[in-house]
Enzyme design. Structure first.
Site: not given
Ligand SMILES: Cc1cc2nc3c(=O)[nH]c(=O)nc-3n(C[C@H](O)[C@H](O)[C@H](O)COP(=O)(O)OP(=O)(O)OC[C@H]3O[C@@H](n4cnc5c(N)ncnc54)[C@H](O)[C@@H]3O)c2cc1C
Length: 159
Positions: A92, A146, A142, A17, A115, A118, A46
């Site tokens: 929250s 979704q 974070e 939150d 865009q 260009g 231009k």
């Molecule tokens: C550069 C970077 C920095 C990061 N830093 C941190 C950090 O400091 N601390 C930390 O804890 N994490 C960190 N993360 C991890 C990040 O929080 C996760 O990548 C993110 O929460 C998505 O989880 P996932 O990658 O496992 O995707 P998944 O959970 O596998 O999701 C894949 C897709 O499915 C969708 N999806 C999943 N569940 C649902 C649902 N119930 N309903 C609808 N759609 C859904 C998701 O929205 C996504 O589009 C970082 C990631 C990146 C890329």
């Protein structure tokens, strides 16, 4: 031990939150930068013997960018205001509204900035392609866009 046994997940979720709002504010800042770069470039570039800023198609993109940036900023202020006052439940909800909108908004604004630039927008010589890559992350970490919608809908539907 922090808190009670079994409360770890709830405590971890509460930290989100507080962190989602500043992440959303960062997205607003990136979108604002993309907009400001676009305004400046559109007055310099231009085509057809005039700055591209003269074209209504470009002006409308700039106007939409400004509207979206301001809307994102206000959602962030609202969430920060509620959290600062200890309104955890409402805060929250507002934080998810701010994060969902600002992340998706910044991606739209940055894509439109590319865009406006260009072909140059797509290269690393100009700043907007980096902004577009950077703000993509805000839709993912974070809590993905979704998952923000899941939080928002749960708040709306609870009794
Ligand atoms: C550069 C970077 C920095 C990061 N830093 C941190 C950090 O400091 N601390 C930390 O804890 N994490 C960190 N993360 C991890 C990040 O929080 C996760 O990548 C993110 O929460 C998505 O989880 P996932 O990658 O496992 O995707 P998944 O959970 O596998 O999701 C894949 C897709 O499915 C969708 N999806 C999943 N569940 C649902 C649902 N119930 N309903 C609808 N759609 C859904 C998701 O929205 C996504 O589009 C970082 C990631 C990146 C890329």
């Amino acid at each position: 031990m922090i808190g009670q046994i079994g409360d770890g997940f709830k405590i971890a979720l509460k930290t989100l939150d507080k962190t989602r709002t500043p992440i959303a504010a960062g997205a607003v800042g990136a979108a604002r930068a993309a907009m400001e770069y676009s305004v400046k470039y559109s007055k310099e570039r231009k085509q057809f013997n005039q700055p591209i800023a003269n074209f209504q198609g470009i002006q409308f993109m700039l106007a939409d960018m400004a509207t979206k940036v301001e809307a994102g900023r206000l959602l962030c202020y609202q969430a920060a205001w509620a959290l600062d006052r200890g309104m955890h439940k409402q805060g929250s909800y507002y934080a998810s509204l701010a994060k969902r909108f600002s992340a998706d908004m910044a991606m739209e604004v940055a894509t439109d900035a590319v865009q406006v630039y260009g072909g140059y927008g797509y290269t690393k010589e100009y700043p907007v392609e980096k902004i577009m890559r950077d703000v993509k992350l805000v839709q993912i970490y974070e809590g993905t866009s979704q998952i923000q919608r899941v939080v928002i809908a749960r708040h709306l539907l609870e009794d």
